[in-house]
Design a protein around this motif. Structure first.
Motif, PDB file in Angstrom:
ATOM      1  N   LEU A   1       2.240   2.338  -3.336  1.00 18.47           N
ATOM      2  CA  LEU A   1       1.343   3.032  -4.262  1.00 18.47           C
ATOM      3  C   LEU A   1       1.556   4.537  -4.230  1.00 18.47           C
ATOM      4  CD1 LEU A   1      -2.013   1.127  -3.620  1.00 18.47           C
ATOM      5  CD2 LEU A   1      -0.471   0.876  -5.574  1.00 18.47           C
ATOM      6  N   PHE A   2       2.096   5.055  -3.126  1.00 21.96           N
ATOM      7  CA  PHE A   2       2.241   6.494  -2.947  1.00 21.96           C
ATOM      8  C   PHE A   2       3.668   6.994  -3.102  1.00 21.96           C
ATOM      9  CE2 PHE A   2      -1.462   5.103  -0.542  1.00 21.96           C
ATOM     10  CZ  PHE A   2      -2.433   5.899  -1.135  1.00 21.96           C
ATOM     11  N   THR A   3       4.633   6.133  -2.855  1.00 22.53           N
ATOM     12  CA  THR A   3       6.038   6.534  -2.954  1.00 22.53           C
ATOM     13  C   THR A   3       6.894   5.301  -3.204  1.00 22.53           C
ATOM     14  OG1 THR A   3       7.809   7.772  -1.870  1.00 22.53           O
ATOM     15  CG2 THR A   3       6.481   6.353  -0.477  1.00 22.53           C
TER      16      THR A   3
ATOM     17  N   LEU B   1       0.829  -1.202   0.000  1.00 22.11           N
ATOM     18  CA  LEU B   1       0.000   0.000   0.000  1.00 22.11           C
ATOM     19  C   LEU B   1       0.866   1.256   0.000  1.00 22.11           C
ATOM     20  CD1 LEU B   1      -2.892   1.159   0.196  1.00 22.11           C
ATOM     21  CD2 LEU B   1      -2.631   1.064   2.683  1.00 22.11           C
ATOM     22  N   TYR B   2       1.920   1.243   0.789  1.00 24.26           N
ATOM     23  CA  TYR B   2       2.856   2.367   0.852  1.00 24.26           C
ATOM     24  C   TYR B   2       3.494   2.607  -0.526  1.00 24.26           C
ATOM     25  CZ  TYR B   2       6.892   5.107   2.471  1.00 24.26           C
ATOM     26  OH  TYR B   2       7.838   6.071   2.654  1.00 24.26           O
TER      27      TYR B   2
END
Length: 144
Positions: free
Chosen positions: A71-73, A68-69
């Motif tokens: 997906l953002f960075t 999940l992390y």
């Protein structure tokens, strides 16, 4: 000794520690369980009826959170200074240690010390000392 100021991250490290502490406290307060990964995973390997759903959710969270992390960075690239044989040997030693110590670093170090468990205090001191000695031997005596 020098500090890599580009990698120095006290605030994000503090935030991560707080989140781990809150999660461990919630698991023990709401479920009566210790957030030690060796015990959680061991319970999945020898399932007991009615005791697998939370364990599976715990493991899914450990695997899913970095995904999940990502997906953002970008995920950080770890630097591992050994080959596959060293990784396998280290993994086996950790596995044997968790069996002899009746728990892992997360169970003893995070949850046990917070409960002031004498057994966990001794276990944490023992594995920290073993880590210090190992690093000293590998870096200063063997020169690796």
């Amino acid at each position: 000794m020098t500090i890599d100021w580009n990698a120095f991250s006290p605030w994000t490290s503090l935030a991560g520690g707080v989140v781990i502490g809150i999660a461990a406290a919630m698991l023990i307060l709401l479920n009566g369980r210790i957030a030690g990964i060796s015990g959680v995973l061991g319970g999945l390997l020898k399932p007991v009826r009615g005791d697998t759903a939370w364990r599976a959710a715990f493991i899914a969270g450990l695997v899913g959170a970095p995904l999940l992390y990502a997906l953002f960075t970008a995920l950080p690239r770890p630097q591992i200074d050994t080959g596959y044989a060293g990784l396998v040997a280290a993994g086996l030693l950790v596995g044997v240690g968790t069996r002899y110590g009746s728990g892992c670093t997360s169970g003893h170090g995070v949850c046990g010390i917070s409960r002031l468990s004498p057994r966990s205090l001794v276990a944490t001191a023992a594995f920290m000392l073993a880590g210090f000695v190992t690093v000293y031997i590998v870096r200063h005596l063997l020169g690796a």
